[in-house]
Write a protein that holds these residues in place. Structure first.
Motif, PDB file in Angstrom:
ATOM      1  N   LYS A   1     -25.675  18.326 -48.426  1.00 27.26           N
ATOM      2  CA  LYS A   1     -25.592  19.744 -48.801  1.00 27.26           C
ATOM      3  C   LYS A   1     -24.645  20.453 -47.844  1.00 27.26           C
ATOM      4  N   PHE A   2     -23.711  21.266 -48.417  1.00 27.92           N
ATOM      5  CA  PHE A   2     -22.726  22.005 -47.640  1.00 27.92           C
ATOM      6  C   PHE A   2     -22.840  23.494 -47.936  1.00 27.92           C
ATOM      7  N   TYR A   3     -22.456  24.276 -46.942  1.00 25.58           N
ATOM      8  CA  TYR A   3     -22.252  25.717 -47.136  1.00 25.58           C
ATOM      9  C   TYR A   3     -20.755  25.948 -47.229  1.00 25.58           C
ATOM     10  N   VAL A   4     -20.291  26.506 -48.345  1.00 29.11           N
ATOM     11  CA  VAL A   4     -18.861  26.635 -48.629  1.00 29.11           C
ATOM     12  C   VAL A   4     -18.429  28.075 -48.377  1.00 29.11           C
ATOM     13  N   LYS A   5     -17.285  28.201 -47.727  1.00 26.64           N
ATOM     14  CA  LYS A   5     -16.745  29.521 -47.411  1.00 26.64           C
ATOM     15  C   LYS A   5     -15.218  29.440 -47.386  1.00 26.64           C
ATOM     16  N   HIS A   6     -14.564  30.595 -47.336  1.00 25.80           N
ATOM     17  CA  HIS A   6     -13.092  30.689 -47.295  1.00 25.80           C
ATOM     18  C   HIS A   6     -12.466  29.944 -48.478  1.00 25.80           C
ATOM     19  N   ILE A   7     -12.870  30.322 -49.685  1.00 26.15           N
ATOM     20  CA  ILE A   7     -12.363  29.693 -50.903  1.00 26.15           C
ATOM     21  C   ILE A   7     -11.064  30.382 -51.316  1.00 26.15           C
ATOM     22  N   HIS A   8      -9.999  29.577 -51.468  1.00 25.41           N
ATOM     23  CA  HIS A   8      -8.707  30.066 -51.959  1.00 25.41           C
ATOM     24  C   HIS A   8      -8.232  29.097 -53.030  1.00 25.41           C
ATOM     25  N   THR A   9      -8.141  29.582 -54.265  1.00 23.70           N
ATOM     26  CA  THR A   9      -7.790  28.729 -55.393  1.00 23.70           C
ATOM     27  C   THR A   9      -6.264  28.623 -55.527  1.00 23.70           C
ATOM     28  N   MET A  10      -5.832  27.766 -56.467  1.00 22.16           N
ATOM     29  CA  MET A  10      -4.393  27.586 -56.692  1.00 22.16           C
ATOM     30  C   MET A  10      -3.739  28.865 -57.208  1.00 22.16           C
ATOM     31  N   ASN A  11      -4.452  29.598 -58.060  1.00 24.12           N
ATOM     32  CA  ASN A  11      -3.887  30.844 -58.594  1.00 24.12           C
ATOM     33  C   ASN A  11      -3.708  31.902 -57.514  1.00 24.12           C
ATOM     34  N   GLN A  12      -4.573  31.914 -56.521  1.00 27.02           N
ATOM     35  CA  GLN A  12      -4.446  32.878 -55.432  1.00 27.02           C
ATOM     36  C   GLN A  12      -3.311  32.504 -54.482  1.00 27.02           C
TER      37      GLN A  12
ATOM     38  N   ASN B   1     -28.311  19.874 -39.500  1.00 30.28           N
ATOM     39  CA  ASN B   1     -27.447  20.644 -38.621  1.00 30.28           C
ATOM     40  C   ASN B   1     -28.264  21.770 -37.989  1.00 30.28           C
ATOM     41  N   HIS B   2     -28.606  21.621 -36.702  1.00 31.92           N
ATOM     42  CA  HIS B   2     -29.409  22.629 -36.012  1.00 31.92           C
ATOM     43  C   HIS B   2     -28.582  23.850 -35.594  1.00 31.92           C
ATOM     44  N   LEU B   3     -27.251  23.734 -35.630  1.00 31.75           N
ATOM     45  CA  LEU B   3     -26.400  24.866 -35.267  1.00 31.75           C
ATOM     46  C   LEU B   3     -26.156  25.808 -36.432  1.00 31.75           C
ATOM     47  N   PHE B   4     -26.585  25.400 -37.638  1.00 31.63           N
ATOM     48  CA  PHE B   4     -26.314  26.222 -38.820  1.00 31.63           C
ATOM     49  C   PHE B   4     -27.301  27.377 -38.901  1.00 31.63           C
ATOM     50  N   LYS B   5     -26.761  28.572 -39.143  1.00 26.76           N
ATOM     51  CA  LYS B   5     -27.570  29.764 -39.388  1.00 26.76           C
ATOM     52  C   LYS B   5     -27.342  30.203 -40.823  1.00 26.76           C
TER      53      LYS B   5
ATOM     54  N   ILE C   1      -0.252  22.398 -51.887  1.00 29.32           N
ATOM     55  CA  ILE C   1      -0.492  22.710 -53.300  1.00 29.32           C
ATOM     56  C   ILE C   1      -1.675  23.655 -53.449  1.00 29.32           C
ATOM     57  N   GLY C   2      -2.777  23.342 -52.790  1.00 28.25           N
ATOM     58  CA  GLY C   2      -4.027  24.075 -52.958  1.00 28.25           C
ATOM     59  C   GLY C   2      -5.006  23.219 -53.749  1.00 28.25           C
ATOM     60  N   PRO C   3      -6.244  23.620 -53.811  1.00 27.81           N
ATOM     61  CA  PRO C   3      -6.882  24.796 -53.204  1.00 27.81           C
ATOM     62  C   PRO C   3      -7.281  24.555 -51.755  1.00 27.81           C
ATOM     63  N   ARG C   4      -7.802  25.622 -51.130  1.00 26.57           N
ATOM     64  CA  ARG C   4      -8.342  25.541 -49.764  1.00 26.57           C
ATOM     65  C   ARG C   4      -9.802  25.956 -49.779  1.00 26.57           C
ATOM     66  N   PHE C   5     -10.598  25.287 -48.977  1.00 20.95           N
ATOM     67  CA  PHE C   5     -11.976  25.734 -48.769  1.00 20.95           C
ATOM     68  C   PHE C   5     -12.539  25.044 -47.546  1.00 20.95           C
ATOM     69  N   MET C   6     -13.616  25.617 -47.035  1.00 25.56           N
ATOM     70  CA  MET C   6     -14.300  25.118 -45.847  1.00 25.56           C
ATOM     71  C   MET C   6     -15.705  24.685 -46.214  1.00 25.56           C
ATOM     72  N   MET C   7     -16.143  23.534 -45.710  1.00 27.40           N
ATOM     73  CA  MET C   7     -17.484  23.005 -45.958  1.00 27.40           C
ATOM     74  C   MET C   7     -18.196  22.772 -44.627  1.00 27.40           C
ATOM     75  N   GLN C   8     -19.361  23.371 -44.497  1.00 25.94           N
ATOM     76  CA  GLN C   8     -20.195  23.178 -43.301  1.00 25.94           C
ATOM     77  C   GLN C   8     -21.412  22.352 -43.687  1.00 25.94           C
ATOM     78  N   PRO C   9     -21.534  21.120 -43.204  1.00 27.66           N
ATOM     79  CA  PRO C   9     -22.690  20.287 -43.590  1.00 27.66           C
ATOM     80  C   PRO C   9     -23.991  20.836 -43.023  1.00 27.66           C
ATOM     81  N   ILE C  10     -25.044  20.797 -43.864  1.00 22.96           N
ATOM     82  CA  ILE C  10     -26.352  21.342 -43.469  1.00 22.96           C
ATOM     83  C   ILE C  10     -27.401  20.230 -43.418  1.00 22.96           C
ATOM     84  N   TYR C  11     -27.595  19.535 -44.566  1.00 27.30           N
ATOM     85  CA  TYR C  11     -28.614  18.495 -44.667  1.00 27.30           C
ATOM     86  C   TYR C  11     -27.999  17.214 -45.212  1.00 27.30           C
TER      87      TYR C  11
END
Length: 369
Positions: A179-190, A301-305, A277-287
Protein backbone atom coordinates in the motif's frame (compact mmCIF):
# COMPACT_ATOMS: atom_id res chain seq x y z
CA UNK A 1 -82.54 -29.42 -5.31
CA UNK A 2 -82.28 -32.74 -7.21
CA UNK A 3 -78.96 -33.58 -8.85
CA UNK A 4 -78.84 -34.04 -12.65
CA UNK A 5 -78.65 -37.59 -13.94
CA UNK A 6 -75.21 -38.04 -15.60
CA UNK A 7 -76.18 -41.26 -17.32
CA UNK A 8 -79.14 -39.53 -18.99
CA UNK A 9 -76.93 -36.66 -20.17
CA UNK A 10 -74.43 -39.05 -21.76
CA UNK A 11 -77.02 -40.90 -23.84
CA UNK A 12 -77.12 -38.34 -26.64
CA UNK A 13 -73.27 -38.04 -27.02
CA UNK A 14 -71.31 -40.46 -29.24
CA UNK A 15 -68.65 -42.58 -27.59
CA UNK A 16 -64.92 -42.53 -28.60
CA UNK A 17 -63.99 -45.17 -31.10
CA UNK A 18 -60.79 -47.20 -31.41
CA UNK A 19 -59.93 -45.64 -34.78
CA UNK A 20 -59.30 -42.23 -33.23
CA UNK A 21 -56.99 -43.66 -30.56
CA UNK A 22 -55.08 -45.53 -33.24
CA UNK A 23 -54.57 -42.33 -35.28
CA UNK A 24 -53.20 -40.53 -32.20
CA UNK A 25 -50.71 -43.36 -31.60
CA UNK A 26 -49.66 -43.13 -35.23
CA UNK A 27 -48.96 -39.40 -34.91
CA UNK A 28 -46.83 -40.02 -31.81
CA UNK A 29 -44.80 -42.71 -33.55
CA UNK A 30 -44.07 -40.46 -36.54
CA UNK A 31 -42.99 -37.60 -34.24
CA UNK A 32 -40.60 -39.92 -32.38
CA UNK A 33 -39.17 -41.18 -35.66
CA UNK A 34 -38.59 -37.63 -36.89
CA UNK A 35 -36.85 -36.68 -33.63
CA UNK A 36 -34.61 -39.74 -33.87
CA UNK A 37 -33.73 -38.93 -37.48
CA UNK A 38 -32.76 -35.36 -36.55
CA UNK A 39 -30.57 -36.61 -33.68
CA UNK A 40 -28.83 -39.06 -36.03
CA UNK A 41 -28.22 -36.27 -38.54
CA UNK A 42 -26.68 -34.11 -35.81
CA UNK A 43 -24.37 -36.94 -34.76
CA UNK A 44 -23.28 -37.49 -38.36
CA UNK A 45 -22.57 -33.77 -38.72
CA UNK A 46 -20.49 -33.76 -35.51
CA UNK A 47 -18.48 -36.76 -36.69
CA UNK A 48 -17.82 -35.03 -39.99
CA UNK A 49 -16.65 -31.86 -38.18
CA UNK A 50 -14.32 -33.91 -35.95
CA UNK A 51 -12.84 -35.55 -39.02
CA UNK A 52 -12.24 -32.16 -40.63
CA UNK A 53 -10.52 -30.84 -37.48
CA UNK A 54 -8.26 -33.91 -37.29
CA UNK A 55 -7.37 -33.48 -40.97
CA UNK A 56 -6.49 -29.80 -40.43
CA UNK A 57 -4.28 -30.64 -37.44
CA UNK A 58 -2.49 -33.31 -39.48
CA UNK A 59 -1.95 -30.81 -42.32
CA UNK A 60 -0.53 -28.26 -39.88
CA UNK A 61 1.89 -30.83 -38.44
CA UNK A 62 3.06 -31.71 -41.93
CA UNK A 63 3.52 -28.02 -42.76
CA UNK A 64 5.58 -27.49 -39.57
CA UNK A 65 7.82 -30.41 -40.48
CA UNK A 66 8.33 -28.98 -43.97
CA UNK A 67 9.20 -25.56 -42.53
CA UNK A 68 11.75 -27.07 -40.12
CA UNK A 69 13.36 -29.04 -42.96
CA UNK A 70 13.63 -25.95 -45.20
CA UNK A 71 15.02 -23.89 -42.31
CA UNK A 72 17.70 -26.50 -41.67
CA UNK A 73 18.66 -26.53 -45.35
CA UNK A 74 18.90 -22.73 -45.45
CA UNK A 75 21.06 -22.67 -42.34
CA UNK A 76 23.42 -25.22 -43.83
CA UNK A 77 23.81 -23.17 -47.03
CA UNK A 78 24.19 -19.64 -45.54
CA UNK A 79 25.49 -18.08 -48.78
CA UNK A 80 26.17 -14.65 -47.21
CA UNK A 81 28.20 -15.98 -44.31
CA UNK A 82 28.00 -12.90 -42.09
CA UNK A 83 24.20 -12.86 -41.79
CA UNK A 84 22.67 -14.72 -38.84
CA UNK A 85 19.81 -16.41 -40.69
CA UNK A 86 18.74 -18.32 -37.57
CA UNK A 87 18.18 -15.04 -35.73
CA UNK A 88 16.48 -13.42 -38.71
CA UNK A 89 14.03 -16.32 -39.17
CA UNK A 90 12.61 -16.40 -35.66
CA UNK A 91 10.81 -19.57 -34.65
CA UNK A 92 7.11 -19.50 -33.96
CA UNK A 93 6.66 -19.25 -30.19
CA UNK A 94 3.61 -18.99 -27.98
CA UNK A 95 2.58 -15.48 -26.94
CA UNK A 96 2.83 -14.40 -23.32
CA UNK A 97 -0.71 -13.72 -22.06
CA UNK A 98 0.30 -12.19 -18.75
CA UNK A 99 -2.10 -9.37 -17.79
CA UNK A 100 -2.36 -6.64 -15.15
CA UNK A 101 -5.72 -5.38 -13.89
CA UNK A 102 -5.61 -1.55 -13.65
CA UNK A 103 -8.72 0.06 -12.17
CA UNK A 104 -9.93 2.28 -9.32
CA UNK A 105 -12.58 2.65 -6.67
CA UNK A 106 -15.66 4.79 -7.23
CA UNK A 107 -15.30 8.49 -6.44
CA UNK A 108 -11.80 9.34 -7.73
CA UNK A 109 -11.06 12.87 -8.95
CA UNK A 110 -10.19 14.06 -12.47
CA UNK A 111 -6.36 14.08 -12.01
CA UNK A 112 -6.54 10.51 -10.72
CA UNK A 113 -8.65 9.45 -13.71
CA UNK A 114 -6.11 10.92 -16.12
CA UNK A 115 -3.28 9.24 -14.20
CA UNK A 116 -5.12 5.92 -14.51
CA UNK A 117 -5.53 6.36 -18.27
CA UNK A 118 -1.81 7.26 -18.55
CA UNK A 119 -0.87 4.06 -16.71
CA UNK A 120 -3.06 2.02 -19.07
CA UNK A 121 -1.34 3.63 -22.05
CA UNK A 122 2.11 2.89 -20.61
CA UNK A 123 1.28 -0.77 -19.85
CA UNK A 124 0.20 -2.65 -23.02
CA UNK A 125 -0.64 -5.71 -20.89
CA UNK A 126 -3.11 -3.68 -18.76
CA UNK A 127 -6.72 -4.79 -18.42
CA UNK A 128 -9.59 -2.43 -17.58
CA UNK A 129 -12.61 -2.96 -15.34
CA UNK A 130 -15.50 -0.95 -13.90
CA UNK A 131 -14.94 1.02 -10.67
CA UNK A 132 -15.11 -0.85 -7.38
CA UNK A 133 -18.19 0.17 -5.39
CA UNK A 134 -17.44 -1.17 -1.90
CA UNK A 135 -13.98 -0.26 -0.62
CA UNK A 136 -14.30 -2.48 2.44
CA UNK A 137 -14.62 -5.68 0.38
CA UNK A 138 -11.26 -5.41 -1.41
CA UNK A 139 -10.03 -8.61 0.25
CA UNK A 140 -12.80 -10.73 -1.29
CA UNK A 141 -13.71 -8.94 -4.52
CA UNK A 142 -10.37 -7.95 -6.10
CA UNK A 143 -8.77 -11.45 -6.19
CA UNK A 144 -11.96 -12.85 -7.75
CA UNK A 145 -11.92 -10.09 -10.40
CA UNK A 146 -8.29 -10.90 -11.19
CA UNK A 147 -9.12 -14.57 -11.65
CA UNK A 148 -12.11 -13.77 -13.88
CA UNK A 149 -10.00 -11.43 -16.03
CA UNK A 150 -7.06 -13.92 -16.07
CA UNK A 151 -4.78 -11.27 -14.51
CA UNK A 152 -1.68 -12.12 -12.48
CA UNK A 153 -1.13 -8.65 -10.99
CA UNK A 154 -3.31 -5.70 -10.01
CA UNK A 155 -3.06 -1.90 -9.65
CA UNK A 156 -5.87 -0.34 -7.59
CA UNK A 157 -6.22 3.43 -7.12
CA UNK A 158 -8.28 4.61 -4.15
CA UNK A 159 -9.41 8.07 -3.07
CA UNK A 160 -10.57 9.08 0.42
CA UNK A 161 -12.41 12.30 1.24
CA UNK A 162 -11.61 13.46 -2.32
CA UNK A 163 -8.24 14.61 -0.93
CA UNK A 164 -6.03 11.61 -0.21
CA UNK A 165 -4.88 9.14 -2.88
CA UNK A 166 -3.73 5.60 -2.13
CA UNK A 167 -2.29 3.02 -4.51
CA UNK A 168 -2.27 -0.77 -4.06
CA UNK A 169 0.10 -3.07 -5.96
CA UNK A 170 -0.87 -6.75 -5.71
CA UNK A 171 0.41 -10.06 -7.08
CA UNK A 172 -1.50 -13.35 -7.01
CA UNK A 173 1.36 -15.75 -7.68
CA UNK A 174 3.72 -15.67 -4.71
CA UNK A 175 1.15 -13.33 -3.13
CA UNK A 176 2.25 -9.89 -2.01
CA UNK A 177 0.41 -6.59 -1.50
CA UNK A 178 1.92 -3.14 -0.92
CA UNK A 179 0.00 0.00 0.00
CA UNK A 180 1.31 3.45 -1.03
CA UNK A 181 0.33 7.03 -0.32
CA UNK A 182 0.45 8.91 -3.65
CA UNK A 183 1.17 12.61 -3.94
CA UNK A 184 2.54 15.18 -6.43
CA UNK A 185 0.57 13.78 -9.39
CA UNK A 186 1.39 15.39 -12.76
CA UNK A 187 -0.20 13.81 -15.82
CA UNK A 188 0.96 13.93 -19.45
CA UNK A 189 -1.64 16.57 -20.32
CA UNK A 190 -0.38 18.85 -17.56
CA UNK A 191 3.33 18.45 -18.31
CA UNK A 192 3.24 18.55 -22.15
CA UNK A 193 6.83 17.35 -22.40
CA UNK A 194 8.83 17.06 -25.63
CA UNK A 195 9.49 13.32 -25.30
CA UNK A 196 7.41 10.71 -27.08
CA UNK A 197 7.36 6.93 -27.42
CA UNK A 198 5.58 4.29 -29.49
CA UNK A 199 2.44 3.03 -27.83
CA UNK A 200 2.90 -0.59 -26.77
CA UNK A 201 6.71 -0.56 -26.85
CA UNK A 202 8.65 -2.27 -24.08
CA UNK A 203 10.53 -0.15 -21.49
CA UNK A 204 13.79 -0.45 -19.60
CA UNK A 205 13.42 -0.37 -15.79
CA UNK A 206 15.93 1.67 -13.80
CA UNK A 207 16.07 1.33 -10.00
CA UNK A 208 17.92 3.37 -7.45
CA UNK A 209 20.82 1.81 -5.57
CA UNK A 210 18.71 1.75 -2.39
CA UNK A 211 16.58 -1.05 -3.88
CA UNK A 212 19.55 -3.37 -3.36
CA UNK A 213 20.63 -2.17 0.10
CA UNK A 214 17.35 -1.92 2.04
CA UNK A 215 15.50 -5.14 2.83
CA UNK A 216 11.89 -4.03 2.26
CA UNK A 217 12.85 -2.45 -1.09
CA UNK A 218 14.48 -5.70 -2.18
CA UNK A 219 11.12 -7.41 -1.59
CA UNK A 220 9.27 -4.62 -3.41
CA UNK A 221 11.50 -4.58 -6.51
CA UNK A 222 10.25 -7.88 -8.11
CA UNK A 223 6.64 -6.72 -7.66
CA UNK A 224 7.36 -3.48 -9.54
CA UNK A 225 9.11 -5.47 -12.29
CA UNK A 226 6.08 -7.78 -12.68
CA UNK A 227 3.66 -4.84 -12.99
CA UNK A 228 5.57 -2.13 -14.90
CA UNK A 229 7.69 -4.45 -17.04
CA UNK A 230 5.98 -5.43 -20.31
CA UNK A 231 6.13 -9.23 -20.76
CA UNK A 232 8.23 -10.51 -23.63
CA UNK A 233 6.27 -11.59 -26.74
CA UNK A 234 3.02 -10.18 -25.39
CA UNK A 235 0.39 -10.01 -28.13
CA UNK A 236 -0.26 -6.27 -27.51
CA UNK A 237 3.40 -5.25 -27.22
CA UNK A 238 5.66 -3.88 -29.95
CA UNK A 239 9.20 -5.24 -30.53
CA UNK A 240 10.84 -1.89 -29.69
CA UNK A 241 12.55 -0.46 -26.62
CA UNK A 242 12.48 3.33 -26.83
CA UNK A 243 11.73 4.56 -23.28
CA UNK A 244 12.80 3.93 -19.69
CA UNK A 245 10.92 3.88 -16.37
CA UNK A 246 12.96 5.28 -13.47
CA UNK A 247 12.26 4.61 -9.79
CA UNK A 248 14.28 6.89 -7.49
CA UNK A 249 14.41 6.58 -3.68
CA UNK A 250 14.58 9.91 -1.84
CA UNK A 251 13.21 11.06 1.55
CA UNK A 252 11.78 7.57 2.23
CA UNK A 253 9.65 7.87 -0.94
CA UNK A 254 9.67 6.46 -4.47
CA UNK A 255 9.70 9.04 -7.28
CA UNK A 256 8.52 7.82 -10.71
CA UNK A 257 9.79 9.28 -14.01
CA UNK A 258 9.35 8.22 -17.65
CA UNK A 259 11.98 9.20 -20.26
CA UNK A 260 12.37 8.71 -24.00
CA UNK A 261 15.69 7.27 -25.22
CA UNK A 262 17.03 9.41 -28.08
CA UNK A 263 20.08 8.24 -30.05
CA UNK A 264 22.06 10.61 -32.27
CA UNK A 265 24.98 9.74 -34.53
CA UNK A 266 27.99 11.91 -33.72
CA UNK A 267 30.73 10.66 -36.00
CA UNK A 268 31.94 7.26 -34.89
CA UNK A 269 30.07 7.37 -31.59
CA UNK A 270 26.36 7.57 -30.85
CA UNK A 271 25.12 10.00 -28.25
CA UNK A 272 22.25 8.89 -26.02
CA UNK A 273 19.98 11.53 -24.51
CA UNK A 274 16.85 11.33 -22.36
CA UNK A 275 13.70 13.38 -22.90
CA UNK A 276 10.96 13.24 -20.27
CA UNK A 277 7.53 12.04 -21.38
CA UNK A 278 5.48 11.85 -18.18
CA UNK A 279 3.60 11.24 -15.99
CA UNK A 280 5.18 12.07 -12.63
CA UNK A 281 4.09 10.95 -9.20
CA UNK A 282 5.44 10.11 -5.77
CA UNK A 283 4.71 6.90 -3.83
CA UNK A 284 5.34 6.53 -0.10
CA UNK A 285 5.14 2.88 1.05
CA UNK A 286 3.00 2.31 4.15
CA UNK A 287 2.21 -1.41 4.57
CA UNK A 288 3.31 -4.71 3.09
CA UNK A 289 1.24 -7.93 3.44
CA UNK A 290 1.87 -11.53 2.43
CA UNK A 291 -1.63 -12.09 0.96
CA UNK A 292 -3.95 -10.18 -1.43
CA UNK A 293 -5.11 -7.08 0.48
CA UNK A 294 -4.52 -8.62 3.89
CA UNK A 295 -2.81 -11.38 5.78
CA UNK A 296 0.32 -11.24 7.88
CA UNK A 297 2.00 -7.78 7.88
CA UNK A 298 5.55 -8.13 6.58
CA UNK A 299 6.60 -4.49 7.01
CA UNK A 300 5.19 -1.19 8.28
CA UNK A 301 6.45 2.35 7.79
CA UNK A 302 6.63 3.88 11.29
CA UNK A 303 7.70 7.27 9.89
CA UNK A 304 4.46 7.69 7.95
CA UNK A 305 1.89 10.15 9.29
CA UNK A 306 -1.62 9.95 7.90
CA UNK A 307 -2.99 13.05 6.14
CA UNK A 308 -5.76 13.33 8.75
CA UNK A 309 -3.18 13.54 11.52
CA UNK A 310 -1.18 16.19 9.66
CA UNK A 311 -4.31 18.25 9.08
CA UNK A 312 -5.32 18.13 12.74
CA UNK A 313 -1.82 19.15 13.81
CA UNK A 314 -1.69 22.09 11.41
CA UNK A 315 -5.25 23.25 12.10
CA UNK A 316 -5.91 25.96 14.71
CA UNK A 317 -8.14 23.67 16.75
CA UNK A 318 -5.32 21.19 17.02
CA UNK A 319 -2.94 23.87 18.30
CA UNK A 320 -5.47 24.98 20.93
CA UNK A 321 -5.98 21.42 22.06
CA UNK A 322 -2.25 20.84 22.40
CA UNK A 323 -1.88 24.09 24.36
CA UNK A 324 -4.72 23.04 26.66
CA UNK A 325 -3.15 19.64 27.27
CA UNK A 326 0.25 21.22 27.97
CA UNK A 327 -1.33 23.72 30.42
CA UNK A 328 -3.11 20.94 32.28
CA UNK A 329 0.09 18.90 32.47
CA UNK A 330 1.91 21.94 33.89
CA UNK A 331 -0.77 22.45 36.53
CA UNK A 332 -0.55 18.82 37.61
CA UNK A 333 3.24 19.08 37.76
CA UNK A 334 3.13 22.23 39.94
CA UNK A 335 0.59 20.66 42.31
CA UNK A 336 2.76 17.59 42.82
CA UNK A 337 5.83 19.76 43.46
CA UNK A 338 3.96 21.86 46.08
CA UNK A 339 2.65 18.71 47.74
CA UNK A 340 6.14 17.29 47.98
CA UNK A 341 7.50 20.52 49.47
CA UNK A 342 4.73 20.64 52.10
CA UNK A 343 5.31 17.02 53.05
CA UNK A 344 9.01 17.66 53.51
CA UNK A 345 8.36 20.78 55.62
CA UNK A 346 5.74 19.11 57.80
CA UNK A 347 8.00 16.17 58.32
CA UNK A 348 10.80 18.42 59.61
CA UNK A 349 8.43 20.47 61.82
CA UNK A 350 6.67 17.65 63.64
CA UNK A 351 9.47 15.15 63.67
CA UNK A 352 10.14 15.81 67.39
CA UNK A 353 6.61 14.72 68.35
CA UNK A 354 7.28 11.15 67.27
CA UNK A 355 10.59 10.89 69.14
CA UNK A 356 10.79 8.92 72.44
CA UNK A 357 12.53 11.61 74.56
CA UNK A 358 10.19 14.45 73.57
CA UNK A 359 9.27 16.64 76.60
CA UNK A 360 6.54 18.78 74.91
CA UNK A 361 8.34 22.14 75.16
CA UNK A 362 8.09 22.91 71.45
CA UNK A 363 4.32 22.31 71.44
CA UNK A 364 3.79 24.49 74.54
CA UNK A 365 5.80 27.35 72.98
CA UNK A 366 3.57 27.26 69.87
CA UNK A 367 0.40 27.28 71.99
CA UNK A 368 1.66 30.28 73.93
CA UNK A 369 2.35 32.19 70.77
Amino acid sequence: MPRPNKAASRKGKPRKTKAKTETKKGFRDTALEEAMDSKLQQLDHMEAVDGMIEQEMADEDEADEVRKATRAEVQQRDPLGHVNIKGAMSEKTATNKQRCLVFATRGITTPEKTLLSDLRDLLPHAKNDSPLDDKKKKVDVVPQLCKLKHCHTCVLLENRKRKDTYLYLMRLRKPLTVKFYVKHIHTMNQLKMVGNAIKGSRPFLHFDQAFESQQHLRVLKPLIVDIFGTPRRHHFSRPFIDHIFCFFWLDERIWFRNYQIVEKDAGKKTEVNLLEIGPRFMMQPIYMWDKPFGGKPLWKNHLFKSPNRLRTESREGGLKYRAKVAKKAGQIKRKTELRNVEEEHMGDKYQEVFEDNYDGTHWEDEQAE
